[in-house]
Design a protein around this motif. Structure first.
Motif, PDB file in Angstrom:
ATOM      1  N   GLU A  35      17.421  85.037 125.346  1.00  0.00           N
ATOM      2  CA  GLU A  35      18.082  85.760 125.537  1.00  0.00           C
ATOM      3  C   GLU A  35      18.581  86.213 125.250  1.00  0.00           C
ATOM      4  O   GLU A  35      19.034  87.427 124.930  1.00  0.00           O
ATOM      5  CB  GLU A  35      18.102  86.537 127.237  1.00  0.00           C
ATOM      6  N   LYS A  36      19.824  85.267 124.188  1.00  0.00           N
ATOM      7  CA  LYS A  36      21.040  85.869 124.076  1.00  0.00           C
ATOM      8  C   LYS A  36      20.247  85.783 122.483  1.00  0.00           C
ATOM      9  O   LYS A  36      21.296  85.403 121.026  1.00  0.00           O
ATOM     10  CB  LYS A  36      22.160  84.517 123.946  1.00  0.00           C
ATOM     11  N   HIS A  37      19.577  85.723 121.639  1.00  0.00           N
ATOM     12  CA  HIS A  37      18.977  85.850 119.813  1.00  0.00           C
ATOM     13  C   HIS A  37      19.415  87.155 119.424  1.00  0.00           C
ATOM     14  O   HIS A  37      20.061  86.917 118.181  1.00  0.00           O
ATOM     15  CB  HIS A  37      17.831  85.902 120.087  1.00  0.00           C
ATOM     16  N   TRP A  38      20.067  88.219 120.258  1.00  0.00           N
ATOM     17  CA  TRP A  38      20.153  89.143 119.473  1.00  0.00           C
ATOM     18  C   TRP A  38      21.412  89.497 119.544  1.00  0.00           C
ATOM     19  O   TRP A  38      21.955  90.215 118.428  1.00  0.00           O
ATOM     20  CB  TRP A  38      20.051  90.796 120.617  1.00  0.00           C
ATOM     21  N   LYS A  39      22.423  88.702 119.927  1.00  0.00           N
ATOM     22  CA  LYS A  39      24.166  88.298 120.059  1.00  0.00           C
ATOM     23  C   LYS A  39      24.175  87.580 118.549  1.00  0.00           C
ATOM     24  O   LYS A  39      25.228  87.374 118.419  1.00  0.00           O
ATOM     25  CB  LYS A  39      24.436  87.885 121.000  1.00  0.00           C
ATOM     26  N   PHE A  40      23.384  86.598 118.055  1.00  0.00           N
ATOM     27  CA  PHE A  40      23.217  85.775 116.611  1.00  0.00           C
ATOM     28  C   PHE A  40      23.182  86.584 115.938  1.00  0.00           C
ATOM     29  O   PHE A  40      22.734  87.672 115.452  1.00  0.00           O
ATOM     30  CB  PHE A  40      22.924  84.559 117.409  1.00  0.00           C
ATOM     31  N   ASN A  41      24.492  86.357 114.612  1.00  0.00           N
ATOM     32  CA  ASN A  41      24.522  87.256 113.334  1.00  0.00           C
ATOM     33  C   ASN A  41      24.723  86.252 112.417  1.00  0.00           C
ATOM     34  O   ASN A  41      25.774  85.074 112.913  1.00  0.00           O
ATOM     35  CB  ASN A  41      25.533  88.165 113.257  1.00  0.00           C
TER      36      ASN A  41
ATOM     37  N   GLY B  84      39.480  88.591 117.649  1.00  0.00           N
ATOM     38  CA  GLY B  84      39.561  87.133 117.966  1.00  0.00           C
ATOM     39  C   GLY B  84      38.608  87.013 116.952  1.00  0.00           C
ATOM     40  O   GLY B  84      37.422  88.103 116.564  1.00  0.00           O
ATOM     41  N   MET B  85      38.012  85.579 116.474  1.00  0.00           N
ATOM     42  CA  MET B  85      36.896  84.827 115.855  1.00  0.00           C
ATOM     43  C   MET B  85      35.971  85.517 116.684  1.00  0.00           C
ATOM     44  O   MET B  85      35.776  85.550 117.980  1.00  0.00           O
ATOM     45  CB  MET B  85      36.449  84.028 115.674  1.00  0.00           C
ATOM     46  N   ASP B  86      34.428  85.294 116.232  1.00  0.00           N
ATOM     47  CA  ASP B  86      33.795  86.069 116.484  1.00  0.00           C
ATOM     48  C   ASP B  86      32.997  84.528 118.081  1.00  0.00           C
ATOM     49  O   ASP B  86      33.722  83.429 118.199  1.00  0.00           O
ATOM     50  CB  ASP B  86      32.342  84.928 115.779  1.00  0.00           C
ATOM     51  N   THR B  87      32.951  84.726 118.919  1.00  0.00           N
ATOM     52  CA  THR B  87      32.083  84.781 120.424  1.00  0.00           C
ATOM     53  C   THR B  87      34.035  84.196 120.783  1.00  0.00           C
ATOM     54  O   THR B  87      33.454  83.872 122.083  1.00  0.00           O
ATOM     55  CB  THR B  87      31.762  82.906 119.892  1.00  0.00           C
TER      56      THR B  87
ATOM     57  N   GLU C 239      24.671  78.034 121.291  1.00  0.00           N
ATOM     58  CA  GLU C 239      24.214  78.517 123.027  1.00  0.00           C
ATOM     59  C   GLU C 239      22.946  79.840 122.760  1.00  0.00           C
ATOM     60  O   GLU C 239      22.225  80.268 123.078  1.00  0.00           O
ATOM     61  CB  GLU C 239      25.280  78.835 124.211  1.00  0.00           C
ATOM     62  N   ARG C 240      23.855  80.523 121.737  1.00  0.00           N
ATOM     63  CA  ARG C 240      23.437  82.163 121.097  1.00  0.00           C
ATOM     64  C   ARG C 240      21.256  81.483 121.045  1.00  0.00           C
ATOM     65  O   ARG C 240      20.769  82.386 120.797  1.00  0.00           O
ATOM     66  CB  ARG C 240      23.577  82.338 120.264  1.00  0.00           C
ATOM     67  N   LEU C 241      21.477  80.498 119.877  1.00  0.00           N
ATOM     68  CA  LEU C 241      20.477  80.030 118.821  1.00  0.00           C
ATOM     69  C   LEU C 241      19.403  79.465 119.962  1.00  0.00           C
ATOM     70  O   LEU C 241      18.096  79.739 120.224  1.00  0.00           O
ATOM     71  CB  LEU C 241      20.826  79.141 117.991  1.00  0.00           C
ATOM     72  N   ASP C 242      19.943  78.548 121.025  1.00  0.00           N
ATOM     73  CA  ASP C 242      19.119  78.470 121.692  1.00  0.00           C
ATOM     74  C   ASP C 242      18.372  79.219 122.674  1.00  0.00           C
ATOM     75  O   ASP C 242      17.224  78.463 123.487  1.00  0.00           O
ATOM     76  CB  ASP C 242      19.622  77.126 122.725  1.00  0.00           C
TER      77      ASP C 242
ATOM     78  N   GLU D  91      34.786  75.168 120.431  1.00  0.00           N
ATOM     79  CA  GLU D  91      34.108  75.703 121.497  1.00  0.00           C
ATOM     80  C   GLU D  91      32.688  76.861 121.042  1.00  0.00           C
ATOM     81  O   GLU D  91      32.468  77.745 121.417  1.00  0.00           O
ATOM     82  CB  GLU D  91      34.935  76.444 122.499  1.00  0.00           C
ATOM     83  N   GLN D  92      33.192  77.423 119.502  1.00  0.00           N
ATOM     84  CA  GLN D  92      32.634  78.642 118.810  1.00  0.00           C
ATOM     85  C   GLN D  92      31.554  78.137 118.265  1.00  0.00           C
ATOM     86  O   GLN D  92      30.485  78.786 118.191  1.00  0.00           O
ATOM     87  CB  GLN D  92      33.621  79.160 117.967  1.00  0.00           C
ATOM     88  N   ARG D  93      31.503  77.132 118.445  1.00  0.00           N
ATOM     89  CA  ARG D  93      30.121  76.399 117.736  1.00  0.00           C
ATOM     90  C   ARG D  93      29.193  76.067 118.527  1.00  0.00           C
ATOM     91  O   ARG D  93      28.087  76.389 118.730  1.00  0.00           O
ATOM     92  CB  ARG D  93      30.299  75.027 117.678  1.00  0.00           C
TER      93      ARG D  93
END
Length: 267
Positions: free
Chosen positions: A187-193, A64-67, A181-184, A174-176
């Motif tokens: 605790e989810k910054h580690w998930k953002f690439n 699947g696409m990212d996220t 959410e990962r940027l905001d 939905e991906q956007r």
């Protein structure tokens, strides 16, 4: 449920005609969550029998696409399954050792041993998706890979591995929201690439690559299923239902012993 979302072999797979937010398989979110809770208990019991039987295996492929929710699916569907008989392989960029072999080498190494459930978080299909979109390999070479993948999966099925392939179908909107959410959330910054944004710019190219993959590699032995992934609860419930029904159809059995239990006493 097992035949739901399936891409019929030889048929076109227009993703635009499939609603990523479809929840019609369930009466309500509560119904889906209740069914998921029931299914994961049964999956755990069936996996125990599969492990004890030790003759066959199940391979679950998640693309699947990212996220889109590959990690979330694994947690939501298999977290209660005994870890002894479940392996998860995350397919990242190939290592130097992996690049020194054919593209299916690492997939065959990760294929589940008899008695186990193997889960591919991404998979050998990266070599006809990101490799194609990013033009990492020549087009003629990539074109050969569809038949090679089908042959590889046929070898697995002929040797006792049942294959379930799920394409987690998420909308661009939905991906956007999930990327934001990962940027905001710190605790989810580690998930953002940051590279995810580069892939997002190639959204249409990826959709085309996925459609080709679905059309050319949905086979009688290993059909693809396109799972609506905009709603996490519906995604997890749908996949759990297919996994449960597949294991029930496999019907693994505890082996029968050749000795009489009554002949022994534990002192």
């Amino acid at each position: 449920m097992a035949n739901s979302f399936q891409v019929k072999p030889g048929k076109k797979a227009k993703l635009a005609d499939r609603d990523p937010a479809d929840t019609s398989s369930f009466k309500s979110e509560e119904h889906a969550r209740t069914k998921l809770a029931e299914d994961i208990v049964v999956i755990d019991k069936l996996q125990d029998r599969l492990y004890a039987e030790g003759r066959r295996s199940l391979l679950v492929v998640l693309q699947g696409m990212d996220t889109a929710g590959k990690d979330g699916t694994i947690r939501g569907v298999f977290n209660q399954t005994g870890p002894l008989g479940v392996t998860v392989t995350a397919f990242r960029q190939p290592s130097e050792e992996e690049r020194a072999h054919d593209f299916l080498w690492r997939a065959h190494l990760a294929a589940p041993r008899r008695g186990t459930i193997g889960i591919f978080n991404r998979s050998h299909y990266e070599d006809v998706l990101v490799v194609k979109v990013r033009k990492i390999a020549p087009g003629k070479e990539i074109d050969k890979r569809y038949d090679q993948i089908n042959a590889f999966e046929n070898i697995l099925t002929q040797n006792g591995t049942t294959i379930l392939k799920f394409m987690l179908h998420i909308s661009k909107k939905e991906q956007r929201e999930r990327l934001q959410e990962r940027l905001d959330d710190p605790e989810k910054h580690w998930k953002f690439n940051p590279g995810d944004l580069d892939d997002r710019k190639l959204w249409d190219d990826y959709q085309d690559a996925y459609e080709t993959m679905l059309e050319r590699c949905s086979t009688d032995d290993a059909p693809w299923r396109v799972i609506p992934a905009d709603h996490k609860w519906a995604r997890n419930a749908a996949i759990a239902g297919v996994v449960r029904e597949t294991l029930e159809a496999m019907d693994p059995q505890y082996p029968k012993v050749t000795w009489d239990p009554k002949s022994f006493t534990v002192e």
